[in-house]
Write a protein that holds these residues in place. Sequence first.
Motif, PDB file in Angstrom:
ATOM      1  N   TRP A  56       1.055  -1.486   0.095  1.00  0.00           N
ATOM      2  CA  TRP A  56       0.397   0.449   0.105  1.00  0.00           C
ATOM      3  C   TRP A  56       0.989   1.201   0.158  1.00  0.00           C
ATOM      4  N   ARG A  57       1.949   1.033   0.602  1.00  0.00           N
ATOM      5  CA  ARG A  57       2.901   1.885   0.109  1.00  0.00           C
ATOM      6  C   ARG A  57       3.258   2.483  -0.999  1.00  0.00           C
ATOM      7  N   PRO A  59       2.459   3.162  -4.524  1.00  0.00           N
ATOM      8  CA  PRO A  59       1.107   3.268  -5.220  1.00  0.00           C
ATOM      9  C   PRO A  59       1.518   3.278  -6.286  1.00  0.00           C
ATOM     10  N   GLU A  75      -0.851  10.222  -3.710  1.00  0.00           N
ATOM     11  CA  GLU A  75      -0.194   9.450  -2.196  1.00  0.00           C
ATOM     12  C   GLU A  75       1.525   9.551  -2.962  1.00  0.00           C
ATOM     13  N   VAL A  90       4.050   8.723   4.128  1.00  0.00           N
ATOM     14  CA  VAL A  90       3.277   7.964   3.148  1.00  0.00           C
ATOM     15  C   VAL A  90       2.368   9.599   3.591  1.00  0.00           C
ATOM     16  N   VAL A  92      -0.856  11.652   2.050  1.00  0.00           N
ATOM     17  CA  VAL A  92      -1.965  11.326   1.333  1.00  0.00           C
ATOM     18  C   VAL A  92      -3.113  12.529   1.446  1.00  0.00           C
ATOM     19  N   VAL A 156       1.568   7.886   8.447  1.00  0.00           N
ATOM     20  CA  VAL A 156       0.493   8.426   7.145  1.00  0.00           C
ATOM     21  C   VAL A 156      -0.020   9.563   7.653  1.00  0.00           C
ATOM     22  N   LEU A 186      -5.873   2.957  -1.970  1.00  0.00           N
ATOM     23  CA  LEU A 186      -4.710   2.615  -1.174  1.00  0.00           C
ATOM     24  C   LEU A 186      -4.420   1.397  -1.290  1.00  0.00           C
TER      25      LEU A 186
END
Length: 575
Positions: A56-57, A59, A75, A90, A92, A156, A186
């Motif tokens: 998920w980190r 993108p 992201e 991260v 967002v 995040v 994400l």
Amino acid sequence: MRNLLDLTWRLLRGGGRRGLLGSSLTLAAVGVSTALLLFAVAINFAFAGRAERGAWRNPEPPTGATAGGPPRAVEAVRGEFSGDRRITVVHVAVLSPGVSPPRGVSRLPAPGEVVMSPALAELARDDGSVGRRFPQKRAGTIGDEALVHPGELVAVVGHAPGEDIMTAKYKGDYRLGVSATKVPDLTGSPSPDAGAYQALAAVASVLMVVPLLVFGGAAARLTVARRDRRLAALRLVGATPGQVVAMTVAEAVITAFAGAVLGLLLYTVAIPPLSQVRIAGGAWFASDIWPGPLPIAAVLLAVPLLVGLSAVVGLRRVVVSPLGVARRETPPAMRFVRVVALLACLAAVPAFGAGASVTVVVVVLSLSFLAVNLVGPWVVAMIGRITARTAKRPARLLAGRRLVDDPRSAWRTVSGVALTGFVAGFIGLLAPSASISVENDPVTAWLLQDIRTGTLIVLLVSFLVAIVSAGITAASAVLDRRQTYALLRLAGTDLSVLDRARRLETLIPLTVMGGGSIAAGMFCAAPFARLAMSATGGLTLLVCAAAGFAGVIGAGALSRPLLRSVTTDPAPRPD
């Protein structure tokens, strides 16, 4: 069939003290190989789990007109360090409502808010310099399902879409720089680093699994002479080939399954210390090291199957020529085609280079490993002939004759160290130096440290296999030849001569095959050596060679009391 199983069980239980010792050796060999095999399988699942949790980190923008739908978030990921600990941040910005947080993240932070992992929240509370990096309002936590490893430092941070960081482009290394990406959700995909670790894990698995499979197969042939003579006697009194095969498979599978269960217990006990090994900046969740029910079931079924198959393959002489086995005739010489197979595998190596795919590397390494194992008995037989012809002392003559008479058994004693020599030769050239510090280049230093750690683990596993294999097979060889040893002792041969012959029978082929295996490993590593070749490779090889010889000598010495015991039998007889 039931009568055959009953007879097999009676023979297995009624083998006497030394028969029980032989079965125990097989049990121990299978247990160790199963535990290490589970580890070799588990590391692939462990790195795959890390890659999935960290995806998920990374993108991944949509690549087609309908791929993933329209962008709903922006992201941007950057990395920074606190000492030698990496902090992943991260950033967002939500473009449209309804964007779900990644699995394990309690909720997406609004602009001016931050969600932290427990370890980072604790560090920010205790270290003011880290706390000042995150002045935003705390809005939630990041759970284990979103962390690559326990204690990982992850944050995040929420932003508005128009802020500068949400429009940034890469600056410097992608692992440290910032690049904003519009994404439909994400989820992301595994990072290049995660893919590299998975590739290295696959190669490491081959370097560990092939010797383990060879060791596991050899476990079926422990105390082979005792069992072959017993089965040959049954064959001569009327047992059919099918009955002999069935009895052998039943005996091997019963022992191997018990050993596989023992190996599972050993691996379960080893999980806590294994989970503390630090790779890619952190230790492991226990669930990472546990491969899961399906892989475990596959290993528990595959190991007895391998042992049973190996036992059947070794029965050819008993089925075809039981009288020859009973009379202990020397088997026919092996063919040169074994050497041709090894040369063919090595000839294919230069065609591949550093750009070869992981699959190609794995296949080439596997075939080279198996070819070295295939050619080993042939080389041992040749060494035996030369040793016997040039012998000037009784011990050397006895050692040479034993190598000629049963080269496969002699190879089983040294195969573990020989295959470990192949591993050492392969990764010795690729062992990176420690010249890069965390302050010049933290990311590269981190990666090289992980490679050094992985190299050490592979070598430790390989040496453990080699030393255990040498100790178990040496003891098994004494039991196999206990009648011969006892008769020689009764004929007046000094015990020191028998012991010296036994040592030479191991050390002579070990010297030749160990050196040859190291050279073969270095040859296979040559196309890839330009990636990370360093001056530490030579030192690694020297240490490996010294440790291998010392381990085999020490393991062989443990069976010296057993040799003394079997030579004191006043009336030696077969089982």
